[in-house]
Write a protein that holds these residues in place. Structure first.
Motif, mmCIF file in Angstrom:
data_model
loop_
_atom_site.group_PDB
_atom_site.id
_atom_site.type_symbol
_atom_site.label_atom_id
_atom_site.label_comp_id
_atom_site.label_asym_id
_atom_site.label_seq_id
_atom_site.Cartn_x
_atom_site.Cartn_y
_atom_site.Cartn_z
ATOM 1 N N GLN A 8 25.742 -0.067 -3.238
ATOM 2 C CA GLN A 8 26.671 -1.009 -2.627
ATOM 3 C C GLN A 8 27.742 -0.304 -1.811
ATOM 4 O OE1 GLN A 8 26.992 -4.931 -2.933
ATOM 5 N NE2 GLN A 8 27.608 -3.939 -1.042
ATOM 6 N N VAL A 9 28.269 0.801 -2.323
ATOM 7 C CA VAL A 9 29.317 1.528 -1.598
ATOM 8 C C VAL A 9 28.762 2.063 -0.283
ATOM 9 C CG1 VAL A 9 30.855 3.524 -1.667
ATOM 10 C CG2 VAL A 9 30.575 2.101 -3.700
ATOM 11 N N ARG A 10 27.560 2.616 -0.298
ATOM 12 C CA ARG A 10 26.945 3.154 0.917
ATOM 13 C C ARG A 10 26.686 2.027 1.923
ATOM 14 N NH1 ARG A 10 21.744 6.747 -0.030
ATOM 15 N NH2 ARG A 10 23.352 7.839 -1.233
ATOM 16 N N THR A 11 26.238 0.872 1.434
ATOM 17 C CA THR A 11 25.986 -0.255 2.332
ATOM 18 C C THR A 11 27.270 -0.716 2.996
ATOM 19 O OG1 THR A 11 24.136 -0.989 0.948
ATOM 20 C CG2 THR A 11 25.068 -2.601 2.463
ATOM 21 N N ALA A 12 28.354 -0.784 2.230
ATOM 22 C CA ALA A 12 29.622 -1.274 2.765
ATOM 23 C C ALA A 12 30.271 -0.284 3.722
ATOM 24 C CB ALA A 12 30.585 -1.585 1.621
ATOM 25 N N VAL A 18 17.856 -7.722 -3.321
ATOM 26 C CA VAL A 18 19.096 -6.997 -3.598
ATOM 27 C C VAL A 18 19.610 -6.313 -2.339
ATOM 28 C CG1 VAL A 18 18.091 -4.779 -4.348
ATOM 29 C CG2 VAL A 18 20.262 -5.564 -5.317
ATOM 30 N N GLY A 19 18.709 -5.921 -1.437
ATOM 31 C CA GLY A 19 19.166 -5.384 -0.160
ATOM 32 C C GLY A 19 19.918 -6.424 0.645
ATOM 33 N N GLY A 20 19.368 -7.656 0.699
ATOM 34 C CA GLY A 20 20.077 -8.736 1.372
ATOM 35 C C GLY A 20 21.382 -9.078 0.693
ATOM 36 N N GLU A 21 21.387 -9.059 -0.631
ATOM 37 C CA GLU A 21 22.605 -9.353 -1.396
ATOM 38 C C GLU A 21 23.715 -8.363 -1.062
ATOM 39 O OE1 GLU A 21 23.964 -8.678 -6.029
ATOM 40 O OE2 GLU A 21 21.936 -9.394 -5.635
ATOM 41 N N MET A 22 23.402 -7.076 -1.035
ATOM 42 C CA MET A 22 24.427 -6.073 -0.777
ATOM 43 C C MET A 22 24.967 -6.195 0.642
ATOM 44 S SD MET A 22 23.168 -2.649 -2.821
ATOM 45 C CE MET A 22 21.533 -2.558 -2.073
ATOM 46 N N ARG A 23 24.103 -6.481 1.599
ATOM 47 C CA ARG A 23 24.555 -6.625 2.977
ATOM 48 C C ARG A 23 25.395 -7.892 3.148
ATOM 49 N NH1 ARG A 23 22.480 -2.928 6.194
ATOM 50 N NH2 ARG A 23 22.958 -4.082 8.100
#
Length: 420
Positions: free
Chosen positions: A264-268, A319-324
């Motif tokens: 999540q941190v990397r995505t954000a 979960v990829g869509g959720e994090m984005r």
């Protein structure tokens, strides 16, 4: 303490540790509460469902005025008070033995939780520079998932023991966790020592009259239907529409929780402004559509190994869509809120969470369990449409954002709670 898990030392780290502590209590509560209310309190499934639906509805409505209170009286003191109130409400569940007290306690618990979320967001806005808020929120989300995992482990032990005393211990743990959260929040500095704009007095919180922001929040609410997806809808889907073994549900939950903790941190980190946030939300909607299509395919006849692989791919896309979606929504919710009104605006934006908890299970089970594969495609289209519509809605809200004349600039002589 690794910065992969927590922000650098300072107020942001304090927020993350407080989030971790109360999430441990939440995780234990979520695992055991339904069985406690049914087996110990003696409520029916229908009574539990009705009570929780009413409670989260009340909580959704309470978020805005409690966020407004944080704007007027100071976010730190309000957050501490609401964390303590949540602890008291969790402790009240220990004494509940009939339906009406259960509903009252659940409404108070949900109200305190929703108000705490708004006040904590307002506190974060006061302690963290705008450019760093999405990154800090990503750390908070990782801490949230870590705490939920730890709490779920404690809850699992209580389920294994299966006695009334074990369930009561879990509820006491939840109360203690929120009391600990209050103590940690009380140690944070009070924001607002510099000159800051504060809301001008008016007949109602400004967010209630901000139509463009309400549209953005509504689109985010649609995308938050993903919240009960992996915990409620997918287990029912697997049980009723696939031949996958029951332990598949646990595997998918572990995948979801672990991915958020790790990535999540990397995505954000890629989200730094409104245009980037809009692109991230849009791509999150597209991933959710792909996830829904793959979940729909899991109803086809296939060997167990292939079915398990399909479900893993679907959960990974989800979960990829959720994090984005989360990373983009955090940036949007903060950037479109005027300074000095973060509490009420975050309370309104965050109302999507209790609404998703309240309506999501009914909507998702109707679409997915009743309609089957076509329902997955309808849900995916909703995610894609909401993500695509976010861009025009954000641009409208940005053009219509409240300007300085609606605010009064003051230099507080003390904490914000002294401002009148």
């Amino acid at each position: 303490m690794s910065e992969r898990w927590f922000p650098a030392a300072g107020p942001a780290r304090g927020l993350a540790v407080a989030q971790l502590v109360n999430s441990v209590g939440d995780g234990a509560y979520y695992v055991c509460s339904a069985l406690y209310f049914s087996q110990v309190v003696g409520l029916s499934a229908a009574q539990i469902g009705l009570g929780l639906t009413v409670a989260w509805g009340v909580g959704a409505v309470a978020g805005v005025p409690l966020g407004h209170l944080a704007d007027r009286r100071g976010p730190r003191g309000t957050a501490v008070a609401l964390a303590l109130a949540t602890a008291v409400c969790a402790a009240a569940f220990l004494t509940v033995r009939s339906f009406l007290p259960f509903v009252v306690a659940a409404c108070a618990y949900a109200t305190a939780q929703c108000g705490l979320a708004a006040a904590r967001q307002s506190l974060l806005a006061g302690l963290v520079e705008p450019g760093g808020r999405t990154g800090v929120l990503a750390h908070l989300q990782s801490a949230l998932n870590a705490g939920l995992a730890l709490g779920a482990a404690f809850g699992g032990l209580a389920l294994h023991v299966g006695t009334a005393g074990a369930y009561l211990t879990v509820l006491a743990l939840d109360a203690a966790a929120f009391a600990g959260c209050a103590l940690l929040l009380a140690r944070l500095p009070e924001p607002g020592r510099a000159e800051v704009p504060v809301p001008a007095r008016g007949p109602a919180p400004g967010v209630l009259r901000n139509g463009p922001y309400a549209l953005v929040a509504s689109l985010n609410m649609v995308m938050l239907l993903r919240m009960p997806l992996i915990s409620v809808a997918v287990p029912l889907w697997i049980a009723e529409h696939t031949a996958a073994p029951g332990w598949t549900v646990s595997a998918l939950l572990v995948l979801n929780t672990g991915a958020v903790m790790l990535f999540q941190v990397r995505t954000a980190a890629a989200v730094r402004d409104l245009p980037g946030a809009v692109r991230t939300v849009r791509s999150g909607g597209a991933l959710m559509l792909l996830s829904c299509a793959v979940f729909a395919a899991s109803a086809l006849d296939a060997p167990l190994w292939a079915l398990f692989a399909v479900l893993l791919v679907a959960a990974g896309l989800q979960v990829g869509g959720e994090m984005r979606q989360s990373a983009g929504a955090w940036q949007i919710g903060f950037d479109l809120a005027p300074a000095g009104r973060q509490g009420q605006y975050q309370g309104f934006f965050g109302a999507g969470v209790p609404v998703a908890r309240m309506l999501g299970p009914l909507v998702l089970t109707t679409l997915l369990v009743t309609w089957g594969p076509p329902g997955w495609l309808v849900l995916g289209a909703l995610f894609l449409g909401a993500g695509a519509a976010m861009g025009p809605a954000v641009r409208w809200a940005e053009r219509s954002r409240p300007t300085a004349p609606a605010m009064a600039a003051v230099r507080p002589s003390g904490p914000p709670s002294t401002v009148r």
